[in-house]
Design a protein around this motif. Structure first.
Motif, PDB file in Angstrom:
ATOM      1  N   GLU A  24       0.801  -1.226   0.000  1.00 33.62           N
ATOM      2  CA  GLU A  24       0.000   0.000   0.000  1.00 33.62           C
ATOM      3  C   GLU A  24       0.833   1.275   0.000  1.00 33.62           C
ATOM      4  OE1 GLU A  24      -2.398  -0.331   3.482  1.00 33.62           O
ATOM      5  OE2 GLU A  24      -3.590  -1.969   2.669  1.00 33.62           O
ATOM      6  N   VAL A  25       2.163   1.147   0.111  1.00 37.74           N
ATOM      7  CA  VAL A  25       3.017   2.334   0.190  1.00 37.74           C
ATOM      8  C   VAL A  25       3.174   2.937  -1.200  1.00 37.74           C
ATOM      9  CG1 VAL A  25       5.327   3.187   0.757  1.00 37.74           C
ATOM     10  CG2 VAL A  25       4.242   1.457   2.208  1.00 37.74           C
ATOM     11  N   GLU A  26       2.734   4.181  -1.346  1.00 34.56           N
ATOM     12  CA  GLU A  26       2.803   4.849  -2.640  1.00 34.56           C
ATOM     13  C   GLU A  26       4.047   5.717  -2.791  1.00 34.56           C
ATOM     14  OE1 GLU A  26      -0.870   6.914  -3.194  1.00 34.56           O
ATOM     15  OE2 GLU A  26      -2.056   5.078  -3.058  1.00 34.56           O
ATOM     16  N   ASP A  27       4.531   6.293  -1.682  1.00 32.71           N
ATOM     17  CA  ASP A  27       5.671   7.203  -1.758  1.00 32.71           C
ATOM     18  C   ASP A  27       6.677   6.864  -0.664  1.00 32.71           C
ATOM     19  OD1 ASP A  27       7.445   9.277  -2.136  1.00 32.71           O
ATOM     20  OD2 ASP A  27       6.103  10.830  -1.367  1.00 32.71           O
ATOM     21  N   ALA A  28       7.552   5.915  -0.937  1.00 37.00           N
ATOM     22  CA  ALA A  28       8.567   5.521   0.048  1.00 37.00           C
ATOM     23  C   ALA A  28       9.519   6.670   0.351  1.00 37.00           C
ATOM     24  CB  ALA A  28       9.347   4.301  -0.452  1.00 37.00           C
ATOM     25  N   GLY A  29       9.670   7.582  -0.575  1.00 34.01           N
ATOM     26  CA  GLY A  29      10.545   8.722  -0.366  1.00 34.01           C
ATOM     27  C   GLY A  29      10.088   9.651   0.745  1.00 34.01           C
ATOM     28  N   ALA A  30       8.851   9.502   1.202  1.00 34.68           N
ATOM     29  CA  ALA A  30       8.328  10.337   2.280  1.00 34.68           C
ATOM     30  C   ALA A  30       8.844   9.896   3.656  1.00 34.68           C
ATOM     31  CB  ALA A  30       6.802  10.296   2.279  1.00 34.68           C
ATOM     32  N   TYR A  31       9.510   8.749   3.715  1.00 41.47           N
ATOM     33  CA  TYR A  31       9.976   8.210   4.996  1.00 41.47           C
ATOM     34  C   TYR A  31      11.472   8.402   5.156  1.00 41.47           C
ATOM     35  CZ  TYR A  31       5.395   6.083   4.775  1.00 41.47           C
ATOM     36  OH  TYR A  31       4.042   5.890   4.671  1.00 41.47           O
ATOM     37  N   GLU A  32      11.883   8.651   6.400  1.00 46.48           N
ATOM     38  CA  GLU A  32      13.293   8.865   6.709  1.00 46.48           C
ATOM     39  C   GLU A  32      14.004   7.592   7.141  1.00 46.48           C
ATOM     40  OE1 GLU A  32      13.206  12.557   5.394  1.00 46.48           O
ATOM     41  OE2 GLU A  32      15.001  11.644   6.222  1.00 46.48           O
ATOM     42  N   ALA A  33      13.247   6.592   7.591  1.00 49.63           N
ATOM     43  CA  ALA A  33      13.822   5.315   8.031  1.00 49.63           C
ATOM     44  C   ALA A  33      12.777   4.224   7.817  1.00 49.63           C
ATOM     45  CB  ALA A  33      14.248   5.379   9.495  1.00 49.63           C
ATOM     46  N   PHE A  34      13.253   2.982   7.774  1.00 47.45           N
ATOM     47  CA  PHE A  34      12.371   1.859   7.458  1.00 47.45           C
ATOM     48  C   PHE A  34      12.630   0.681   8.384  1.00 47.45           C
ATOM     49  CE2 PHE A  34      13.005   4.341   3.683  1.00 47.45           C
ATOM     50  CZ  PHE A  34      11.766   4.392   3.087  1.00 47.45           C
ATOM     51  N   VAL A  35      11.548   0.103   8.882  1.00 45.06           N
ATOM     52  CA  VAL A  35      11.589  -1.182   9.572  1.00 45.06           C
ATOM     53  C   VAL A  35      10.627  -2.052   8.768  1.00 45.06           C
ATOM     54  CG1 VAL A  35      11.199  -2.437  11.716  1.00 45.06           C
ATOM     55  CG2 VAL A  35      11.984  -0.047  11.791  1.00 45.06           C
ATOM     56  N   LEU A  36      11.162  -3.060   8.073  1.00 45.01           N
ATOM     57  CA  LEU A  36      10.368  -3.832   7.119  1.00 45.01           C
ATOM     58  C   LEU A  36      10.366  -5.302   7.494  1.00 45.01           C
ATOM     59  CD1 LEU A  36      11.855  -2.173   3.907  1.00 45.01           C
ATOM     60  CD2 LEU A  36       9.751  -1.529   5.114  1.00 45.01           C
ATOM     61  N   GLY A  37       9.192  -5.919   7.422  1.00 48.76           N
ATOM     62  CA  GLY A  37       9.097  -7.333   7.777  1.00 48.76           C
ATOM     63  C   GLY A  37       8.178  -8.088   6.858  1.00 48.76           C
ATOM     64  N   SER A  38       8.456  -9.377   6.732  1.00 50.75           N
ATOM     65  CA  SER A  38       7.635 -10.240   5.888  1.00 50.75           C
ATOM     66  C   SER A  38       7.530 -11.631   6.509  1.00 50.75           C
ATOM     67  CB  SER A  38       8.249 -10.377   4.496  1.00 50.75           C
ATOM     68  OG  SER A  38       7.512 -11.311   3.707  1.00 50.75           O
ATOM     69  N   ALA A  39       6.409 -12.255   6.231  1.00 47.82           N
ATOM     70  CA  ALA A  39       6.279 -13.677   6.528  1.00 47.82           C
ATOM     71  C   ALA A  39       7.219 -14.425   5.591  1.00 47.82           C
ATOM     72  CB  ALA A  39       4.837 -14.133   6.300  1.00 47.82           C
ATOM     73  N   ILE A  40       7.666 -15.576   6.041  1.00 51.85           N
ATOM     74  CA  ILE A  40       8.521 -16.426   5.206  1.00 51.85           C
ATOM     75  C   ILE A  40       7.689 -17.606   4.728  1.00 51.85           C
ATOM     76  CG2 ILE A  40      10.535 -17.935   5.152  1.00 51.85           C
ATOM     77  CD1 ILE A  40      11.720 -16.273   7.393  1.00 51.85           C
ATOM     78  N   HIS A  41       7.674 -17.803   3.417  1.00 47.27           N
ATOM     79  CA  HIS A  41       7.051 -18.982   2.817  1.00 47.27           C
ATOM     80  C   HIS A  41       8.071 -19.573   1.854  1.00 47.27           C
ATOM     81  CE1 HIS A  41       2.519 -18.235   3.595  1.00 47.27           C
ATOM     82  NE2 HIS A  41       3.248 -17.938   4.646  1.00 47.27           N
ATOM     83  N   ASP A  42       8.295 -20.850   1.953  1.00 48.36           N
ATOM     84  CA  ASP A  42       9.267 -21.537   1.099  1.00 48.36           C
ATOM     85  C   ASP A  42      10.647 -20.876   1.184  1.00 48.36           C
ATOM     86  OD1 ASP A  42       7.341 -23.387   0.193  1.00 48.36           O
ATOM     87  OD2 ASP A  42       6.638 -21.939  -1.292  1.00 48.36           O
ATOM     88  N   ARG A  43      11.050 -20.550   2.401  1.00 47.50           N
ATOM     89  CA  ARG A  43      12.376 -19.980   2.686  1.00 47.50           C
ATOM     90  C   ARG A  43      12.624 -18.638   2.011  1.00 47.50           C
ATOM     91  NH1 ARG A  43      16.333 -25.162   2.073  1.00 47.50           N
ATOM     92  NH2 ARG A  43      15.186 -26.546   3.444  1.00 47.50           N
ATOM     93  N   ALA A  44      11.581 -17.867   1.799  1.00 42.72           N
ATOM     94  CA  ALA A  44      11.739 -16.563   1.146  1.00 42.72           C
ATOM     95  C   ALA A  44      10.673 -15.601   1.645  1.00 42.72           C
ATOM     96  CB  ALA A  44      11.628 -16.709  -0.370  1.00 42.72           C
ATOM     97  N   TRP A  45      10.965 -14.296   1.537  1.00 39.64           N
ATOM     98  CA  TRP A  45       9.963 -13.280   1.832  1.00 39.64           C
ATOM     99  C   TRP A  45       8.827 -13.397   0.825  1.00 39.64           C
ATOM    100  CZ3 TRP A  45      11.377  -7.654   3.429  1.00 39.64           C
ATOM    101  CH2 TRP A  45      11.914  -7.660   4.727  1.00 39.64           C
ATOM    102  N   LEU A  46       7.666 -12.911   1.189  1.00 37.89           N
ATOM    103  CA  LEU A  46       6.515 -12.923   0.290  1.00 37.89           C
ATOM    104  C   LEU A  46       6.792 -12.036  -0.923  1.00 37.89           C
ATOM    105  CD1 LEU A  46       3.596 -12.657   2.873  1.00 37.89           C
ATOM    106  CD2 LEU A  46       4.472 -14.709   1.747  1.00 37.89           C
TER     107      LEU A  46
END
Length: 193
Positions: free
Chosen positions: A39-61
């Motif tokens: 849903e993120v349209e403008d990543a440039g609006a953020y100064e820092a990022f904490v990003l997470g994903s579920a793992i399926h088949d040994r990889a991020w979604l």
């Protein structure tokens, strides 16, 4: 100045962990936006990022990997922390050590896409309805158990180590609410832009 706590979730565990991290960062005075990476349209609006994903088949979604690829240039110039959510705590016996190997495999793949200050593997919720019949049979044959394996103390401890570069801290202004969670959840404070 805003920190994005972005997530990609399959069954909700990763979203709940992202919301917890966002709340803890907000309590420390950061302006936080918790939302699905899709849903993120403008990543440039953020100064820092904490990003997470579920793992399926040994990889991020796929939607999380797509975000990292699409926003590679933006992420390269800003502080990034990563977390993955799998099922290492659900594993038993000789399979227990598989979690550490899975973290290494995921981390190697992610390093090709983004330079992160840290990466952690957390366990999530794993229920029977989250897997196919074959997956269920394999899971049971390995002696594993379904359940909620989120370790909130461990998640909180890691979140307390996230410290974006100086100057990112903002004092909450009276009347503002520093967390924007995903979805409509009135029990969570919301930032208005």
């Amino acid at each position: 100045m805003t920190v994005l706590v972005g997530y990609a979730t399959a069954h909700g565990s990763t979203r709940s962990i992202a919301e917890r991290i966002g709340t803890l960062l907000a309590e420390r005075g950061f302006q936080v936006d918790v939302r699905s990476m899709a849903e993120v349209e403008d990543a440039g609006a953020y100064e820092a990022f904490v990003l997470g994903s579920a793992i399926h088949d040994r990889a991020w979604l796929p939607e999380a990997v797509d975000f990292l690829e699409r926003e590679r240039d933006t992420l390269a110039g800003r502080p990034v922390w990563l977390f993955s959510v799998g099922m290492p705590a659900a594993l038993r016996g000789p399979w227990r050590n598989f979690g550490a190997k899975e973290k290494g495999l995921v981390q190697d793949e992610l390093q090709e896409l983004v330079t992160a200050r840290d990466h952690r593997l957390f366990s999530g919720v794993f229920r029977r309805e989250h897997t196919s019949l074959v997956g269920h049979l394999l899971f049971r044959a390995m002696g594993s158990r379904y359940g909620d394996y989120r370790d909130w103390a461990r998640i909180d401890a890691w979140a307390s180590t996230i410290e974006p570069r100086p100057g990112l801290r903002e004092r909450s202004r009276p009347g503002t609410r520093p967390v924007r969670p995903a979805g409509d959840r009135p029990q969570r404070p919301i930032t208005r832009r």
